[in-house]
Design an enzyme around this catalytic site. Sequence first.
Site, PDB file in Angstrom:
ATOM      1  CG  HIS A 418      40.430  30.670  37.304  1.00 15.80           C
ATOM      2  ND1 HIS A 418      40.039  30.194  38.520  1.00 15.80           N
ATOM      3  CD2 HIS A 418      39.952  29.815  36.377  1.00 15.80           C
ATOM      4  CE1 HIS A 418      39.376  29.071  38.341  1.00 15.80           C
ATOM      5  NE2 HIS A 418      39.313  28.821  37.053  1.00 15.80           N
ATOM      6  CB  CYS A 749      18.249  67.268  32.871  1.00 11.38           C
ATOM      7  SG  CYS A 749      18.892  68.913  33.258  1.00 11.38           S
TER       8      CYS A 749
END
Length: 806
Positions: A418, A749
């Site tokens: 919560h 890459c």
Amino acid sequence: MDTPQVFRFEELGMADVARVGGKNASLGEMVRELTARGVRVPGGFATSADAYRAYVAANAIGPALRERLEEHRAGRATLRETGAAIRALFLRGEFPEDTARQIRRAYRELSARTGRADLSVAVRSSATAEDLPDASFAGQQETYLHVVGEEQLLAACRRCYASLFTDRAISYRELKGFDHLTIALSVGVQEMVRADLGASGVMFSIDTETGFPHVAVISAAWGLGETVVQGTVDPDKYLVFKPLLDVAEAPVVERTRGAKLHKLVHDPHAPAGTRLEETSPAERAAWVLDDADVLRLGRWAALVEEHYGRPMDMEWAKDGPTGELFLLQARPETVQVGRSATRFTIHHLRRKGRVLAVGSAVGDAVAGGPACVVRTAADIESFRDGAVLVTEMTDPDWVPVMKRAAGIVTDHGGPTSHAAIVSRELGLPAVVGTGDASRRVTDGQELTVSCAEGDRGTVYEGLLPFTVEEVDLGALPGTRTAVMVNVASPAAAFRWWRLPADGVGLARMEFVVNNIVRVHPMALVHPERVADAEDRRRIAELTAGFPDGPEYFVQTLALGLAKLAAPYHPRPVVVRLSDFKTNEYAHLVGGAAFEEAEENPMLGFRGASRYYDPRYREGFALECRALRRVRERIGFDNVVVMVPFCRTVAEADRVLATMAEHGLERGRHGLKVYMMCEIPSNVVLAEQFATRFDGFSIGSNDLTQLVLGVDRDAEALRALFDERDEAVTRMISEAIRKAHAAGIPIGICGQGPSNHPDFAEFLVREGIDSISLNPDSFLRTVRRIAETEQRIGHDPAGRRRATMES
């Protein structure tokens, strides 16, 4: 006849929010519409808002309620005094006769339907303003469990009415701008699921931190679910990739075991009817849910989301005696759903400091300020505005101070607690579940709370500089060249999911091994060869709960790679096989027993040469098992395997044969195998390598090092290391030309295109098929690529040619 004030869930739906509140309307909707599709919801009934108003009128509560609220607004009464006085008004009241009669009758009918007299029920509050699209109202009212008998039920309903005016509920409504006097409360009465003998938790149909929409996030702990909701326990966490639920065998992309030190159980002799007790060592070591449970909950999350047409926040429970799963409630997710998919804010921490605590990151922002250590709710009023709240745990009672904080740090709790939900609603960065931050941080100490570095949040000493970047992806131009991303970690993949990348051009397996697995694979195959006592202890700790060491490696690596691949599915994700050097392997837990010291590890026993060698062959078999699991069991067949540092054509043949022995046969199940083009021999003999691989990816770092003869790690030679040197660019041009002549795609890459925009321009002019960039350089480099394509005649508005998919 009585005016109806009580309704069976089957009689309710989402059109009844004004009548029974969001929670009970949603329960009725699920019972009525989703039960036939396999979603199991405990049966029950709800009292109406009219019943609440009748109670208020019958007990003349209205005038006194209004007076108390006015005193609070005028500053003549504190929040605590106001809440206590209003709750007392409700607790002294009595139900009107017709309301009590209808509640008693509904309870008897529910008991009869279940075949149990005096059925044990859960009594939950459902306010008419809660579970709205822009306000969750999570945890603002109370729930009462194991309520048995008509008199206990009426007393619990009365307490639910009173809980409409808890301090936290009053504060939350004021924060959200709701009128206390116009809100009513419905009570939901539900057949009790014996989660106290089983398990329970929270589930979202969206990633709560990044907003990635294609996963269900499940938190699970033993016992009743309040420990998870309130954040008093560190739960297990599971992520399910929803698009593959009906396609793959087990599309689970994360399983993180929590400490689960306590559980909440039923105790009829305790004042609240429950008792917090320590879990056993076996419970702490065990997973709360198996794959079948996780997949069932994931399917339910997908069904509920599909039905409601929006991301949802759910609570679930597993009955101990029967092992059956149930959904207890579902409400709209209220934070990520309000964020734009194309506009977002990126916080960049400019430098780091001494780490004080680490936990789960809530949000993706950075904040700083003096620490205010508040250990208990009794000391809440000592909080100073603008400080970083540091405490053992935050629950709904803390909302009044949370909204005044710069950031939140807690010892306990998970990303679906919560406190985390409210922190997200308030837009506050929070680091939860640190373990001991409240003991390590000194009151008044200046802190920086960073949630901008992935799913792990960090609390740094001091006020560190950071910048905030506003990004609009809708303004990005299209490119012909496929633009991909280099991703180092699963957390980074989720953080950058919004980028319009054509896939992942480089996912380094060794990063996942180093940061998540942490153990040398050979130490797991041959633990008897690990002599160091601390390494043996660490291995035992990491592998607890797994059948054996190899399964720990395979499962942990597979899940890490699957989570990395998830944000880009079905676009290609190129996973490079491990490319540790011997000195790097030696630093893994247990690694010293299996690695020999080398004079020059950069040119030594690394890459392809390890995979078929007896010294590492068994470790490589585990890598192959993990990749097969990712592709064939979890379901990410978009994963492409890439072989690094392959020196000769003969070595390529040996590696491919070894992979095939371990079930990774090129072409089988659509498997594509690429090769890093990073050694001069790869360029010189590109025609021969091209017949063995489905694509090339240029590794500009190693290629530059080997063409120029410059150690890329040598500080004294740094000025000579440059991918733009003519000797290097000629090699790259030749590699592109030969790959195209052979009919296979070629990309790059390395760091070059991310570091040097002019280098990216050169690659586009040479006709490279794809460029893979670091995420933080993606936006600026895409624009540069589009400008270059426009100048040389390509159509930047056209669809990117994602050649890596072809």
